[in-house]
Scaffold this motif. Structure first.
Motif, PDB file in Angstrom:
ATOM      1  N   TYR A 122      48.968  44.611  44.685  1.00 32.52           N
ATOM      2  CA  TYR A 122      49.260  45.367  45.898  1.00 32.52           C
ATOM      3  C   TYR A 122      48.028  45.389  46.787  1.00 32.52           C
ATOM      4  O   TYR A 122      46.892  45.520  46.295  1.00 32.52           O
ATOM      5  N   ARG A 123      48.253  45.261  48.072  1.00 36.09           N
ATOM      6  CA  ARG A 123      47.174  45.355  49.050  1.00 36.09           C
ATOM      7  C   ARG A 123      47.351  46.628  49.879  1.00 36.09           C
ATOM      8  O   ARG A 123      48.464  46.983  50.254  1.00 36.09           O
ATOM      9  N   TRP A 124      46.210  47.252  50.173  1.00 36.23           N
ATOM     10  CA  TRP A 124      46.233  48.470  50.978  1.00 36.23           C
ATOM     11  C   TRP A 124      46.419  48.113  52.448  1.00 36.23           C
ATOM     12  O   TRP A 124      45.732  47.244  52.983  1.00 36.23           O
ATOM     13  N   ASP A 125      47.382  48.759  53.072  1.00 35.22           N
ATOM     14  CA  ASP A 125      47.629  48.569  54.500  1.00 35.22           C
ATOM     15  C   ASP A 125      47.195  49.849  55.218  1.00 35.22           C
ATOM     16  O   ASP A 125      47.842  50.893  55.087  1.00 35.22           O
ATOM     17  N   SER A 126      46.082  49.756  55.948  1.00 37.82           N
ATOM     18  CA  SER A 126      45.511  50.941  56.582  1.00 37.82           C
ATOM     19  C   SER A 126      46.395  51.478  57.700  1.00 37.82           C
ATOM     20  O   SER A 126      46.381  52.683  57.984  1.00 37.82           O
ATOM     21  N   ALA A 127      47.163  50.613  58.335  1.00 41.52           N
ATOM     22  CA  ALA A 127      48.012  51.066  59.440  1.00 41.52           C
ATOM     23  C   ALA A 127      49.121  51.986  58.933  1.00 41.52           C
ATOM     24  O   ALA A 127      49.386  53.049  59.509  1.00 41.52           O
ATOM     25  N   SER A 128      49.776  51.564  57.854  1.00 43.02           N
ATOM     26  CA  SER A 128      50.870  52.374  57.307  1.00 43.02           C
ATOM     27  C   SER A 128      50.397  53.329  56.219  1.00 43.02           C
ATOM     28  O   SER A 128      51.193  54.141  55.723  1.00 43.02           O
ATOM     29  N   ARG A 129      49.114  53.205  55.842  1.00 45.81           N
ATOM     30  CA  ARG A 129      48.534  54.051  54.783  1.00 45.81           C
ATOM     31  C   ARG A 129      49.382  53.962  53.513  1.00 45.81           C
ATOM     32  O   ARG A 129      49.732  54.970  52.899  1.00 45.81           O
ATOM     33  N   SER A 130      49.672  52.710  53.141  1.00 45.32           N
ATOM     34  CA  SER A 130      50.484  52.494  51.950  1.00 45.32           C
ATOM     35  C   SER A 130      50.082  51.190  51.281  1.00 45.32           C
ATOM     36  O   SER A 130      49.232  50.447  51.791  1.00 45.32           O
ATOM     37  N   LEU A 131      50.700  50.900  50.145  1.00 42.35           N
ATOM     38  CA  LEU A 131      50.459  49.664  49.412  1.00 42.35           C
ATOM     39  C   LEU A 131      51.608  48.689  49.670  1.00 42.35           C
ATOM     40  O   LEU A 131      52.785  49.076  49.639  1.00 42.35           O
ATOM     41  N   ILE A 132      51.265  47.425  49.916  1.00 41.75           N
ATOM     42  CA  ILE A 132      52.249  46.393  50.140  1.00 41.75           C
ATOM     43  C   ILE A 132      52.182  45.391  49.000  1.00 41.75           C
ATOM     44  O   ILE A 132      51.090  44.899  48.665  1.00 41.75           O
ATOM     45  N   ARG A 133      53.305  45.095  48.413  1.00 40.21           N
ATOM     46  CA  ARG A 133      53.359  44.154  47.303  1.00 40.21           C
ATOM     47  C   ARG A 133      52.903  42.781  47.764  1.00 40.21           C
ATOM     48  O   ARG A 133      53.340  42.266  48.810  1.00 40.21           O
ATOM     49  N   ASP A 134      52.001  42.170  47.020  1.00 40.19           N
ATOM     50  CA  ASP A 134      51.429  40.860  47.361  1.00 40.19           C
ATOM     51  C   ASP A 134      51.893  39.864  46.301  1.00 40.19           C
ATOM     52  O   ASP A 134      51.531  39.970  45.116  1.00 40.19           O
ATOM     53  N   SER A 135      52.701  38.924  46.705  1.00 46.17           N
ATOM     54  CA  SER A 135      53.266  37.961  45.742  1.00 46.17           C
ATOM     55  C   SER A 135      52.313  36.847  45.393  1.00 46.17           C
ATOM     56  O   SER A 135      52.499  36.156  44.387  1.00 46.17           O
ATOM     57  N   SER A 136      51.269  36.621  46.218  1.00 48.61           N
ATOM     58  CA  SER A 136      50.342  35.533  45.933  1.00 48.61           C
ATOM     59  C   SER A 136      48.914  36.015  46.164  1.00 48.61           C
ATOM     60  O   SER A 136      48.226  35.561  47.087  1.00 48.61           O
ATOM     61  N   PRO A 137      48.416  36.939  45.357  1.00 48.87           N
ATOM     62  CA  PRO A 137      47.097  37.536  45.570  1.00 48.87           C
ATOM     63  C   PRO A 137      45.946  36.572  45.384  1.00 48.87           C
ATOM     64  O   PRO A 137      44.862  36.786  45.926  1.00 48.87           O
ATOM     65  N   LEU A 138      46.166  35.461  44.650  1.00 48.57           N
ATOM     66  CA  LEU A 138      45.064  34.544  44.382  1.00 48.57           C
ATOM     67  C   LEU A 138      44.814  33.565  45.544  1.00 48.57           C
ATOM     68  O   LEU A 138      43.823  32.859  45.561  1.00 48.57           O
ATOM     69  N   GLN A 139      45.716  33.537  46.500  1.00 53.38           N
ATOM     70  CA  GLN A 139      45.554  32.592  47.604  1.00 53.38           C
ATOM     71  C   GLN A 139      44.648  33.174  48.671  1.00 53.38           C
ATOM     72  O   GLN A 139      44.640  34.375  48.898  1.00 53.38           O
TER      73      GLN A 139
END
Length: 442
Positions: free
Chosen positions: A425-442
């Motif tokens: 999951y990546r932190w999204d500062s605009a929405s102040r939430s976590l967004i699921r990241d399907s390809s974190p290694l890229q």
């Protein structure tokens, strides 16, 4: 402050309970007084206070707040007593106690149990000053007053280093004694007590030097011209009213700030002016009381993180405000001022409660994802999650802790592992939430 009973974090620094858990014998308590403590500090008495809560309440962290609230109430009362001892009228003393009690700037020192150092140091420093004044005004030599003054000063220093400033404040008090109508006849005996305070401070500093092979404290925060400038600015402008400006905008905050501006303008128009020279002495006392925190007082942020460093100096800015504004200010305006302070205080506490709710909601979101995917003991990676959010300490670690409690056997990391994790999951500062990241290694 009752809403703060629900403000609790699992991070060990929230209550220093890892230190409390280690105090299992008289020898362990003794080591508090003869060994350095974390971050170059020497504050054994507060650790004993936190240990008492640890033993009484265990994991019921709301219990820690009860002592903090009680100490703040006591400090407010002591501010009122100190005002009267300095020669201010009793109604002014009562007003000072009210202003200090509801001042919104104090929320961090009261809500965060591990900031109890400031509360206890202020309690005993006020007692030392009150009994110094009683000793001065009393007929003859009152050894009881002198003893309580010295013991209170020692206890204050054993709670936080800011208490050393009492020596500077008393020196300024002696120099300005005519302003406070302190009889010249009592000056000689008071100078003897002042000399004893200096000797006591010297002995405590010697012990500190022996423990740390130096002065200790935050050595990574050097003193500079900028830090001296910020000492003046933060001490004199942040010691009565403050509001968390990092939290998302809200109608509540807008109304509170607008109300404060309007009330201050009203008080300013009603203020007749004053030639009372005591105001300059109180400004001096406030600045001197902040001197031990000169290298860290600049850490205070718009979120009011680290605002605990102005808790003790705000004793004097509170008295300054009451001396100037309380004399002829209409009761309606002063009541509105107290109401606005209480509203800002409640807002500051609610900002912390909202951050805890955010951490809990995000943990539940991730728990739902893992249950839906039917993954046992999942590996979870959190990318870009801020350590602190809206000035609230330990948001990142708190989120990790809540995820582990929500998902049995889960591993949580804050950096990418070599293999692709099951859930990233990546932190999204605009929405102040976590967004699921399907390809974190890229």
């Amino acid at each position: 402050y009752l809403p703060s009973l629900q403000v609790n974090f699992q991070h060990y620094d929230w209550t220093h309970r890892h230190i409390s858990a280690s105090l299992t014998s008289l020898a362990a308590f003794g080591r508090l007084f003869v060994t350095p403590q974390p971050d170059g500090m020497y504050r054994p008495l507060t650790f004993i206070s936190l240990w008492a809560d640890y033993r009484l309440f265990g994991d019921q962290l709301w219990g820690y707040h009860l002592q903090g609230i009680a100490l703040h109430m006591l400090n407010a009362a002591l501010v009122g007593v100190l005002a009267v001892r300095l020669g201010m009228a009793r109604p002014a003393g009562r007003l000072a106690a009210l202003v200090f009690g509801v001042a919104s700037i104090h929320f961090e020192a009261v809500v965060w149990p591990a900031a109890r150092f400031d509360l206890l140091a202020t309690t005993f420093t006020c007692l030392a000053l009150i009994f110094f004044l009683r000793f001065w005004r009393a007929e003859g030599v009152r050894l009881g007053h002198a003893s309580i003054c010295l013991l209170s000063f020692t206890a204050a220093v054993l709670n936080k280093e800011t208490a050393y400033s009492a020596v500077l404040v008393i020196a300024a008090l002696v120099a300005t004694h005519r302003l406070w109508k302190l009889e010249s006849s009592g000056r000689s005996k008071s100078l003897v007590l002042f000399a004893a305070l200096i000797a006591c401070a010297g002995a405590l500093l010697t012990l500190r030097w022996a423990l740390f092979s130096g002065i200790g404290g935050y050595g990574s925060a050097p003193i500079s011209a900028k830090s001296c400038y910020l000492l003046v600015v933060n001490t004199l402008t942040l010691s009565v009213f403050g509001i968390n400006a990092s939290a998302p905008p809200s109608v509540w905050r807008a109304v509170t700030v607008t109300g404060f501006v309007c009330v201050i303008l009203g008080i300013s128009f009603a203020y007749p002016g004053s030639r009372d020279r005591r105001k300059w002495a109180l400004v001096l006392f406030a600045l001197l009381s902040a001197v031990p925190a000169v290298n860290v007082i600049g850490w205070i942020q718009p979120s009011l993180m680290h605002s605990r460093h102005v808790y003790w100096p705000s004793v004097w800015t509170t008295l300054l405000f009451v001396l100037l504004a309380g004399r002829r200010c209409p009761a309606v305006l002063m009541s509105l001022f107290l109401l606005v302070q209480a509203a800002a205080l409640t807002y500051n506490i609610s900002a912390w409660r909202n951050v805890i709710a955010t951490a809990d909601n995000l943990a539940q979101q991730i728990a739902h994802d893992t249950r839906t995917a039917q993954v046992a003991k999942p590996g979870i990676v959190l990318l870009g999650v801020p350590e602190h959010l809206d000035g609230v300490l330990y948001f990142g670690p708190e989120l990790e802790s809540r995820i582990r409690r929500s998902i049995a056997g889960a591993t949580v990391e804050r950096s990418l592992p070599e293999h692709s994790p099951a859930f990233a999951y990546r932190w999204d500062s605009a929405s102040r939430s976590l967004i699921r990241d399907s390809s974190p290694l890229q």
